[in-house]
Design a protein around this motif. Structure first.
Motif, short mmCIF file in Angstrom:
data_model
loop_
_atom_site.label_atom_id
_atom_site.label_comp_id
_atom_site.label_asym_id
_atom_site.label_seq_id
_atom_site.Cartn_x
_atom_site.Cartn_y
_atom_site.Cartn_z
N GLU A 1 78.66 102.83 54.24
CA GLU A 1 77.32 103.13 53.74
C GLU A 1 76.37 103.22 54.92
O GLU A 1 76.57 102.54 55.93
CB GLU A 1 76.91 101.99 52.80
CG GLU A 1 75.80 102.29 51.85
CD GLU A 1 76.01 103.54 51.02
OE1 GLU A 1 75.23 104.49 51.23
OE2 GLU A 1 76.93 103.59 50.19
N GLY A 2 75.32 104.04 54.77
CA GLY A 2 74.24 104.02 55.75
C GLY A 2 73.44 102.76 55.48
O GLY A 2 73.85 101.66 55.81
N ILE B 1 75.22 96.81 54.10
CA ILE B 1 75.03 96.15 52.80
C ILE B 1 74.77 94.64 52.94
O ILE B 1 73.84 94.12 52.32
CB ILE B 1 76.18 96.48 51.82
CG1 ILE B 1 76.12 97.96 51.44
CG2 ILE B 1 76.11 95.60 50.58
CD1 ILE B 1 77.27 98.45 50.58
N PRO B 2 75.56 93.90 53.77
CA PRO B 2 75.29 92.46 53.87
C PRO B 2 73.92 92.12 54.47
O PRO B 2 73.45 90.99 54.31
CB PRO B 2 76.41 91.95 54.79
CG PRO B 2 77.51 92.96 54.64
CD PRO B 2 76.80 94.28 54.46
N GLU B 3 73.27 93.07 55.15
CA GLU B 3 71.91 92.83 55.64
C GLU B 3 70.91 92.90 54.49
O GLU B 3 69.83 92.31 54.56
CB GLU B 3 71.53 93.86 56.71
CG GLU B 3 72.34 93.76 57.98
CD GLU B 3 72.11 94.95 58.89
OE1 GLU B 3 70.96 95.42 58.98
OE2 GLU B 3 73.10 95.42 59.49
N VAL B 4 71.25 93.64 53.44
CA VAL B 4 70.36 93.81 52.31
C VAL B 4 70.68 92.79 51.21
O VAL B 4 69.80 92.12 50.69
CB VAL B 4 70.45 95.25 51.74
CG1 VAL B 4 69.50 95.43 50.56
CG2 VAL B 4 70.16 96.28 52.82
N VAL B 5 71.95 92.69 50.88
CA VAL B 5 72.40 91.79 49.81
C VAL B 5 72.95 90.51 50.45
O VAL B 5 73.97 90.55 51.13
CB VAL B 5 73.50 92.45 48.95
CG1 VAL B 5 73.99 91.49 47.88
CG2 VAL B 5 73.00 93.74 48.34
N GLU B 6 72.25 89.42 50.22
CA GLU B 6 72.69 88.13 50.76
C GLU B 6 73.68 87.52 49.77
O GLU B 6 73.32 87.20 48.63
CB GLU B 6 71.46 87.25 50.97
CG GLU B 6 71.71 86.08 51.86
CD GLU B 6 70.45 85.28 52.13
OE1 GLU B 6 70.59 84.18 52.69
OE2 GLU B 6 69.33 85.73 51.77
N ASP B 7 74.93 87.38 50.20
CA ASP B 7 76.01 86.92 49.32
C ASP B 7 75.68 85.55 48.72
O ASP B 7 75.38 84.60 49.43
CB ASP B 7 77.33 86.86 50.10
CG ASP B 7 78.53 86.69 49.19
OD1 ASP B 7 78.44 87.05 47.99
OD2 ASP B 7 79.58 86.20 49.67
N GLY B 8 75.73 85.49 47.37
CA GLY B 8 75.47 84.25 46.67
C GLY B 8 73.99 83.95 46.49
O GLY B 8 73.64 82.99 45.81
N VAL B 9 73.13 84.77 47.08
CA VAL B 9 71.68 84.54 46.98
C VAL B 9 71.00 85.65 46.18
O VAL B 9 70.30 85.40 45.22
CB VAL B 9 71.04 84.42 48.38
CG1 VAL B 9 69.52 84.22 48.26
CG2 VAL B 9 71.66 83.27 49.16
N THR B 10 71.24 86.92 46.59
CA THR B 10 70.65 88.05 45.85
C THR B 10 71.73 88.90 45.18
O THR B 10 71.43 89.85 44.48
CB THR B 10 69.83 88.97 46.79
OG1 THR B 10 70.69 89.49 47.80
CG2 THR B 10 68.70 88.20 47.44
N GLY B 11 72.98 88.56 45.43
CA GLY B 11 74.08 89.30 44.83
C GLY B 11 75.39 88.70 45.26
O GLY B 11 75.42 87.65 45.92
#
Length: 190
Positions: free
Chosen positions: A111-112, A135-145
């Motif tokens: 992904e871009g 993606i991991p910079e945008v979606v924080e695992d366990g916090v926002t997704g």
């Protein structure tokens, strides 16, 4: 990096579902992207048999158009889940469409930036996404997704089922995503 300022008024879940033609009682899992191999929608389709057997009122909706459409349709038929999958085609307002979901899924192989993630966060959606690229910079695992390995239908199904079983977790992740959007990704912040 991108910034995103969501519209000040978004439709209610019920209004968004009515606009999409989705029944109000369904548990709706959705994705939005052009239908291309890179976007990994095939892995969402392949996750569906496990989801359908567990979630009686499941509906999966994929917004977008592209070359993968006949492949996705054929695979859904082969797996016997075509009645639960809706390929909605192009939608003029993806942001409004996302408001009708219970869970937003982004199963990309690479992904871009994925601006649609910010749109999902603006809609207050919990996100299940691949742990690739930005993606991991945008979606924080366990916090926002919840993040999963790319091309892993079983992991995708498992995380979606977790969110189906735990409405408070869905709400918590969705709220945290909206907050993260305001704090980190608004046009002002960028």
């Amino acid at each position: 990096l991108y910034g995103y300022d969501p519209p000040s008024v978004l439709p209610s879940k019920d209004a968004a579902r009515a606009m999409l033609g989705i029944s109000q009682g369904s548990f709706v899992v959705g994705a939005a992207a052009r239908l291309a191999a890179q976007k990994g929608q095939i892995h969402l389709v392949e996750a569906m048999p496990g989801l359908v057997s567990a979630i009686p009122d499941l509906q999966v909706i994929i917004v977008g158009e592209g070359r993968m459409r006949p492949i996705l349709e054929r695979r859904a038929r082969e797996l016997g889940v075509d009645q639960r999958l809706r390929l909605a085609g192009f939608h003029p307002n993806v942001q409004n469409a996302l408001c009708g979901l219970d869970v937003f899924v982004m199963p990309s192989l690479w992904e871009g930036f994925g601006l649609v993630l910010l749109e999902a966060m603006a809609a207050g959606q919990p996100i299940v996404a691949s742990r690739v690229s930005a993606i991991p910079e945008v979606v924080e695992d366990g916090v926002t997704g919840l993040l999963v390995p790319p091309a892993d239908s079983a992991a995708l199904a498992e995380k979606i089922l977790t969110l189906w079983r735990e409405p408070p977790l869905r709400e918590k992740l969705g709220n945290a995503g909206s907050e993260r959007l305001r704090d980190r990704f608004s046009l002002e912040q960028m």
